[in-house]
Each structure stands twice: as C-alpha cells, then as structure tokens.
Design a protein around this motif. Structure first.
Motif, PDB file in Angstrom:
ATOM      1  N   GLU A  44       1.537  -8.824 -15.121  1.00 59.79           N
ATOM      2  CA  GLU A  44       1.329  -9.430 -13.809  1.00 59.79           C
ATOM      3  C   GLU A  44       0.904  -8.336 -12.841  1.00 59.79           C
ATOM      4  N   SER A  45       0.049  -8.670 -11.891  1.00 56.66           N
ATOM      5  CA  SER A  45      -0.388  -7.672 -10.916  1.00 56.66           C
ATOM      6  C   SER A  45       0.765  -7.311  -9.978  1.00 56.66           C
ATOM      7  N   ILE A  46       0.627  -6.209  -9.288  1.00 58.43           N
ATOM      8  CA  ILE A  46       1.671  -5.762  -8.365  1.00 58.43           C
ATOM      9  C   ILE A  46       1.895  -6.750  -7.218  1.00 58.43           C
ATOM     10  N   PRO A  47       0.854  -7.294  -6.582  1.00 60.20           N
ATOM     11  CA  PRO A  47       1.130  -8.328  -5.564  1.00 60.20           C
ATOM     12  C   PRO A  47       1.876  -9.533  -6.149  1.00 60.20           C
ATOM     13  N   GLU A  48       1.566  -9.919  -7.365  1.00 60.40           N
ATOM     14  CA  GLU A  48       2.262 -11.041  -7.999  1.00 60.40           C
ATOM     15  C   GLU A  48       3.713 -10.687  -8.306  1.00 60.40           C
ATOM     16  N   GLN A  49       3.957  -9.458  -8.762  1.00 60.54           N
ATOM     17  CA  GLN A  49       5.338  -9.042  -9.029  1.00 60.54           C
ATOM     18  C   GLN A  49       6.157  -8.993  -7.736  1.00 60.54           C
ATOM     19  N   ALA A  50       5.530  -8.554  -6.660  1.00 61.07           N
ATOM     20  CA  ALA A  50       6.219  -8.539  -5.370  1.00 61.07           C
ATOM     21  C   ALA A  50       6.570  -9.962  -4.941  1.00 61.07           C
ATOM     22  N   MET A  51       5.657 -10.888  -5.145  1.00 58.26           N
ATOM     23  CA  MET A  51       5.918 -12.277  -4.777  1.00 58.26           C
ATOM     24  C   MET A  51       7.002 -12.885  -5.663  1.00 58.26           C
TER      25      MET A  51
ATOM     26  N   GLY B 160       2.997 -18.349   5.508  1.00 55.67           N
ATOM     27  CA  GLY B 160       4.063 -17.750   4.716  1.00 55.67           C
ATOM     28  C   GLY B 160       3.813 -16.285   4.416  1.00 55.67           C
ATOM     29  N   VAL B 161       4.644 -15.722   3.552  1.00 57.03           N
ATOM     30  CA  VAL B 161       4.546 -14.296   3.194  1.00 57.03           C
ATOM     31  C   VAL B 161       3.415 -14.079   2.193  1.00 57.03           C
ATOM     32  N   GLU B 162       2.646 -13.010   2.421  1.00 55.28           N
ATOM     33  CA  GLU B 162       1.609 -12.593   1.479  1.00 55.28           C
ATOM     34  C   GLU B 162       1.805 -11.115   1.172  1.00 55.28           C
TER      35      GLU B 162
ATOM     36  N   GLN C  86     -11.786  -2.330  -9.146  1.00 56.32           N
ATOM     37  CA  GLN C  86     -12.326  -3.629  -9.509  1.00 56.32           C
ATOM     38  C   GLN C  86     -12.157  -4.554  -8.301  1.00 56.32           C
ATOM     39  N   SER C  87     -12.547  -5.805  -8.466  1.00 58.93           N
ATOM     40  CA  SER C  87     -12.460  -6.732  -7.344  1.00 58.93           C
ATOM     41  C   SER C  87     -11.076  -7.329  -7.181  1.00 58.93           C
ATOM     42  N   PHE C  88     -10.171  -7.052  -8.125  1.00 58.16           N
ATOM     43  CA  PHE C  88      -8.818  -7.612  -8.056  1.00 58.16           C
ATOM     44  C   PHE C  88      -7.834  -6.637  -8.687  1.00 58.16           C
ATOM     45  N   PRO C  89      -6.539  -6.703  -8.313  1.00 55.64           N
ATOM     46  CA  PRO C  89      -5.533  -5.797  -8.889  1.00 55.64           C
ATOM     47  C   PRO C  89      -5.357  -6.027 -10.390  1.00 55.64           C
ATOM     48  N   GLN C  90      -5.191  -4.939 -11.108  1.00 52.64           N
ATOM     49  CA  GLN C  90      -4.991  -5.037 -12.554  1.00 52.64           C
ATOM     50  C   GLN C  90      -3.554  -5.475 -12.867  1.00 52.64           C
ATOM     51  N   ASP C  91      -3.399  -6.215 -13.954  1.00 49.86           N
ATOM     52  CA  ASP C  91      -2.068  -6.605 -14.408  1.00 49.86           C
ATOM     53  C   ASP C  91      -1.347  -5.398 -15.007  1.00 49.86           C
ATOM     54  N   VAL C  92      -0.066  -5.258 -14.697  1.00 50.36           N
ATOM     55  CA  VAL C  92       0.738  -4.139 -15.192  1.00 50.36           C
ATOM     56  C   VAL C  92       2.093  -4.665 -15.665  1.00 50.36           C
TER      57      VAL C  92
END
Length: 310
Positions: free
Chosen positions: A111-118, A283-285, A294-300
């Motif tokens: 999952e990308s870092i923004p997704e993990q934060a969410m 809401g929170v982003e 790249q155009s989007f964060p990589q999954d880690v």
C-alpha cells in the motif's frame, strides 16, 4: 603642532590597514552558511561541502511539535530539494510503524504511504505525517518489523542490520539489531533500515557502490543526543528540472549538520514518499509533499508515522 599632525597622518593609514586586516581575518574564520537563513539550514549548508548555495527555504509548523523546512539548494552544481521534518518528542506526539490496512498479520498486499496513513487514521490514530520505511521483498520486510507490540519480522537479512525502535516508554531509538535485542521485550514499533549514517555522532561505515554513490532520492532519519527530537529527511531525485538527488555519503553530513547524533538510511529512490495531513471540507486527506518520480506514490510494505500520543 606640525610634528603631531605629521605623525597622525603617518599612522592613520597603518591603523586603517590593521583594522581592515583584522576584519578580513575575522571574516575568513566565519562559517559559510551559503545563504541559509534559519539555524537549521545554515548548519546543514555549512556542514555539507557539496551544497554550494541555498536558493530558498520555507519553514512552517504542521502541528505543535512538528516543524517542516522545505529547502531548495544547489548541490554538486545541480538543483536539489531537501525537506526536513523536526519532531519534538516532548510534545503530545510520537512515532509509530505503519502497514497496509494497519495490519499486524496476514499482510498480503502492499500500500502507498498516503494509503497507510489513511488506514491508521481510520483505525483511530490522529496521523500528522507519514514517510516510507525500509526495504522489502514482496510482502516480506528485509529488516526488523514490529507494529503495535506484534513481531511481524524478528530477523534481519544481511545489510539490513539497523533499525528505528519505539519502546513502551515512548522513546525513539536508532541502533543496530544487537541493540534492539536488549530492548526487544519493550519494543512497540520497529522498522529495519540499511546503512548507519551516524553512530554516537560519528560517521557510519558502509561500502561505496552504485547505490550509495548515485545521485538519487533519499529517505533517512535521525535522533539528537538525548533522543528528544526525531528528524525525517527526504531528498527529491531524478527530476532534473527541480532536483537531482544526493549521494548517500552526503546524507551523513546533512544529518550531522541538522543536529543528529544517530542516523539511519531507509529505502529511497522511487519509494521516497513524504505525506502530510490536510483537513478539508470533505474530510482528512494525506497529500504527498515531495515531487515523485512517477505520477503516483509507489506501494510499500511499511513506513513511519508521526501521530498524537494515545
């Protein structure tokens, strides 16, 4: 009277020359801050030879205890962007590990870092900042990985023998796997890392190779001498018009200049991602602060979060 005037005229040029010489000597001894304005940026610039000049710097508080400084500089004659987050651990904030879906077991996807934060936010944490963690193969960490007191991976592969550890008393430590074994029963979170950049204030030792000598994006972290501050460093790379990245060797000088006593390299290059909290009408982003390759964060596999203390 004439004799006195003649004497004064004789000694005046010599006196002015002496004052000018003393002034030059003093300036020669002054630290070259290369245009840096804040103490943090001045110290980083003065300590890092390959930073030629500071073009701009912007500092702001993300929350009480998290200060972010966004720096544009000339490094090795090329444009480079460095972002430094200084976390005051004496405030109501701490460090935690992140994972896909906020899981501690059964991790089958990345999952990308923004997704993990969410994911962490939805699990009840108030997340202010998130950054990518250590190396991984598939869905397996190559270094240590503890989250919420659960051992996800208890061993470290060769070259991954350092870590960031958060213990039950809320303290954050950077050390070796051997150091971790002493703290193992107190560990709440741990993320494995690669090269030790600073050890007790001294430069770490690592092999020079294509990875360490390449100009690329970097993610590295550190603590000060009493571990009251946690530092996150993100360098953009491979975006020639804005930032070319740095060598790993210079990450040592940057972290030392910033005030670190211990420092550790995490996974960089295309995986370098720094996301920050933004509260909007809907809401929170979690928005990525650094420009990605790249155009989007990589999954880690994992990352580090700055969160409110529970």
């Amino acid at each position: 009277m004439k004799k006195i005037c003649k004497f004064s005229l004789c000694i005046l040029p010599a006196l002015l020359l002496a004052i000018a010489t003393a002034s030059c000597d003093k300036n020669d001894d002054a630290i070259d801050t290369k245009g840096g304005k804040s103490t943090l940026v001045q110290n980083i610039a003065a300590n890092t030879d390959y930073i030629q000049s500071i073009e701009s710097e912007v500092t702001y508080n993300l929350c009480d205890g998290v200060e972010i400084t966004d720096i544009s500089c000339t490094y090795m004659l090329e444009p480079t962007r460095l972002i430094v987050a200084v976390v005051d651990l004496n405030k109501n904030i701490t460090v935690a590990a992140s994972s896909p879906g906020n899981k501690t077991s059964g991790i089958s996807t990345l999952e990308s870092i923004p997704e993990q934060a969410m994911s962490a936010e939805k699990a009840g944490m108030k997340v202010w900042l998130a950054v990518n963690g250590g190396n991984f193969n598939g869905t397996q960490a190559t270094g240590l990985f503890y989250k919420d007191g659960v051992a996800i991976k208890e061993s470290a592969e060769s070259g991954e023998d350092n870590c960031v550890v958060v213990t039950q008393d809320g303290k954050v430590r950077i050390g070796s796997v051997s150091d971790f074994l002493v703290l193992k029963n107190q560990a709440v979170h741990a993320i494995g890392g690669a090269q030790r950049l600073l050890e007790d204030g001294e430069f770490g030792a690592f092999m020079a190779d294509d990875n360490t000598m390449a100009l690329q994006a970097r993610t590295f972290v550190g603590t000060n001498a009493d571990a009251s501050k946690f530092y996150i460093f993100v360098v953009e790379g491979s975006t020639p018009e804005q930032s070319t990245g740095i060598r790993l060797k210079d990450a040592m000088y940057i972290s030392q200049g910033a005030g670190c006593y211990q420092a550790l390299n995490l996974r960089g290059d295309v995986y370098t991602t720094l996301a920050v909290r933004e509260e909007t009408a809907s809401g929170v982003e979690f928005n990525t602060l650094n420009k990605l390759q790249q155009s989007f964060p990589q999954d880690v596999l994992n990352g580090l979060l700055i969160i409110d203390k529970q």
